[in-house]
Design a protein around this motif. Structure first.
Motif, PDB file in Angstrom:
ATOM      1  N   ARG A   1      -5.079   8.238 -12.379  1.00 57.44           N
ATOM      2  CA  ARG A   1      -6.030   7.565 -13.276  1.00 57.44           C
ATOM      3  C   ARG A   1      -5.847   6.059 -13.127  1.00 57.44           C
ATOM      4  N   ASN A   2      -6.914   5.365 -12.752  1.00 58.37           N
ATOM      5  CA  ASN A   2      -6.895   3.919 -12.608  1.00 58.37           C
ATOM      6  C   ASN A   2      -6.966   3.238 -13.972  1.00 58.37           C
ATOM      7  N   PRO A   3      -6.600   1.959 -14.029  1.00 55.16           N
ATOM      8  CA  PRO A   3      -6.661   1.244 -15.306  1.00 55.16           C
ATOM      9  C   PRO A   3      -8.045   1.257 -15.962  1.00 55.16           C
ATOM     10  N   ASP A   4      -9.109   1.404 -15.180  1.00 50.58           N
ATOM     11  CA  ASP A   4     -10.459   1.437 -15.758  1.00 50.58           C
ATOM     12  C   ASP A   4     -10.890   2.853 -16.151  1.00 50.58           C
ATOM     13  N   GLY A   5      -9.985   3.837 -16.001  1.00 48.96           N
ATOM     14  CA  GLY A   5     -10.271   5.213 -16.407  1.00 48.96           C
ATOM     15  C   GLY A   5     -10.796   6.108 -15.300  1.00 48.96           C
ATOM     16  N   THR A   6     -11.174   5.559 -14.143  1.00 49.92           N
ATOM     17  CA  THR A   6     -11.654   6.399 -13.051  1.00 49.92           C
ATOM     18  C   THR A   6     -10.497   7.214 -12.475  1.00 49.92           C
ATOM     19  N   MET A   7     -10.819   8.381 -11.940  1.00 49.16           N
ATOM     20  CA  MET A   7      -9.806   9.277 -11.395  1.00 49.16           C
ATOM     21  C   MET A   7      -9.963   9.396  -9.882  1.00 49.16           C
ATOM     22  N   THR A   8      -8.849   9.644  -9.209  1.00 47.27           N
ATOM     23  CA  THR A   8      -8.866   9.899  -7.775  1.00 47.27           C
ATOM     24  C   THR A   8      -8.589  11.382  -7.536  1.00 47.27           C
ATOM     25  N   SER A   9      -8.695  11.764  -6.281  1.00 48.65           N
ATOM     26  CA  SER A   9      -8.319  13.117  -5.888  1.00 48.65           C
ATOM     27  C   SER A   9      -6.798  13.180  -5.716  1.00 48.65           C
ATOM     28  N   ARG A  10      -6.307  14.333  -5.300  1.00 51.32           N
ATOM     29  CA  ARG A  10      -4.865  14.501  -5.088  1.00 51.32           C
ATOM     30  C   ARG A  10      -4.368  13.690  -3.894  1.00 51.32           C
ATOM     31  N   ASN A  11      -5.242  13.401  -2.947  1.00 53.70           N
ATOM     32  CA  ASN A  11      -4.887  12.595  -1.768  1.00 53.70           C
ATOM     33  C   ASN A  11      -5.510  11.217  -1.951  1.00 53.70           C
ATOM     34  N   HIS A  12      -4.670  10.230  -2.210  1.00 55.18           N
ATOM     35  CA  HIS A  12      -5.187   8.903  -2.495  1.00 55.18           C
ATOM     36  C   HIS A  12      -4.260   7.820  -1.955  1.00 55.18           C
ATOM     37  N   ILE A  13      -4.792   6.604  -1.915  1.00 52.19           N
ATOM     38  CA  ILE A  13      -4.024   5.463  -1.438  1.00 52.19           C
ATOM     39  C   ILE A  13      -3.987   4.413  -2.547  1.00 52.19           C
ATOM     40  N   HIS A  14      -2.795   3.920  -2.811  1.00 56.36           N
ATOM     41  CA  HIS A  14      -2.612   2.827  -3.758  1.00 56.36           C
ATOM     42  C   HIS A  14      -2.667   1.531  -2.966  1.00 56.36           C
ATOM     43  N   ILE A  15      -3.504   0.621  -3.415  1.00 60.06           N
ATOM     44  CA  ILE A  15      -3.651  -0.665  -2.749  1.00 60.06           C
ATOM     45  C   ILE A  15      -3.369  -1.754  -3.770  1.00 60.06           C
TER      46      ILE A  15
ATOM     47  N   ASP B   1       0.858  -1.173   0.000  1.00 60.31           N
ATOM     48  CA  ASP B   1       0.000   0.000   0.000  1.00 60.31           C
ATOM     49  C   ASP B   1       0.901   1.232   0.000  1.00 60.31           C
ATOM     50  N   ARG B   2       0.404   2.302  -0.591  1.00 61.75           N
ATOM     51  CA  ARG B   2       1.174   3.559  -0.595  1.00 61.75           C
ATOM     52  C   ARG B   2       0.191   4.713  -0.533  1.00 61.75           C
ATOM     53  N   VAL B   3       0.498   5.698   0.298  1.00 60.93           N
ATOM     54  CA  VAL B   3      -0.332   6.892   0.413  1.00 60.93           C
ATOM     55  C   VAL B   3       0.343   8.030  -0.345  1.00 60.93           C
ATOM     56  N   ASP B   4      -0.419   8.698  -1.188  1.00 61.62           N
ATOM     57  CA  ASP B   4       0.058   9.883  -1.908  1.00 61.62           C
ATOM     58  C   ASP B   4      -0.734  11.085  -1.397  1.00 61.62           C
ATOM     59  N   ILE B   5      -0.012  12.085  -0.890  1.00 61.84           N
ATOM     60  CA  ILE B   5      -0.622  13.294  -0.352  1.00 61.84           C
ATOM     61  C   ILE B   5      -0.255  14.477  -1.246  1.00 61.84           C
ATOM     62  N   ASP B   6      -1.255  15.243  -1.641  1.00 58.64           N
ATOM     63  CA  ASP B   6      -1.068  16.442  -2.460  1.00 58.64           C
ATOM     64  C   ASP B   6      -0.256  16.136  -3.723  1.00 58.64           C
ATOM     65  N   SER B   7      -0.544  15.010  -4.333  1.00 57.20           N
ATOM     66  CA  SER B   7       0.127  14.623  -5.570  1.00 57.20           C
ATOM     67  C   SER B   7      -0.860  14.809  -6.725  1.00 57.20           C
ATOM     68  N   PRO B   8      -0.409  14.647  -7.943  1.00 54.09           N
ATOM     69  CA  PRO B   8      -1.374  14.754  -9.048  1.00 54.09           C
ATOM     70  C   PRO B   8      -2.463  13.683  -8.907  1.00 54.09           C
ATOM     71  N   PRO B   9      -3.685  13.981  -9.343  1.00 52.10           N
ATOM     72  CA  PRO B   9      -4.729  12.954  -9.320  1.00 52.10           C
ATOM     73  C   PRO B   9      -4.262  11.724 -10.098  1.00 52.10           C
TER      74      PRO B   9
END
Length: 86
Positions: free
Chosen positions: A18-32, A8-16
């Motif tokens: 794009r997931n492989p299915d095309g959905t987007m996250t916010s600038r604060n997200h967690i990679h699982i 797992d990895r947490v990204d804070i204030d990073s660029p949004p």
């Protein structure tokens, strides 16, 4: 066979992200980590942080200690001897 790859990895204030299915996250997200065909190991799936962990990140500042503690809790990491985050 049991898979022992859990990352797992947490990204804070990073660029949004794009997931492989095309959905987007916010600038604060967690990679699982998700086991997929042709996995490259770069954690391609991410989710908005606030939907996974109860952390409020506002423009008044980011409390990295709270984010760190919530991340440890989410990952079942003991925090008994944590003194602080630099």
């Amino acid at each position: 066979m049991v898979n022992s790859k859990f990352f797992d990895r947490v990204d804070i204030d990073s660029p949004p992200h794009r997931n492989p299915d095309g959905t987007m996250t916010s600038r604060n997200h967690i990679h699982i980590y998700r086991e997929t065909d042709h996995d490259t190991g770069n954690l391609p799936w991410a989710y908005d942080l606030e939907t996974i962990m109860p952390v409020k990140l506002d423009q008044g500042g980011i409390d990295f200690m709270t984010v760190f503690l919530r991340f440890c809790e989410y990952c079942n990491i003991s925090i008994d001897n944590v003194q602080g985050v630099i």
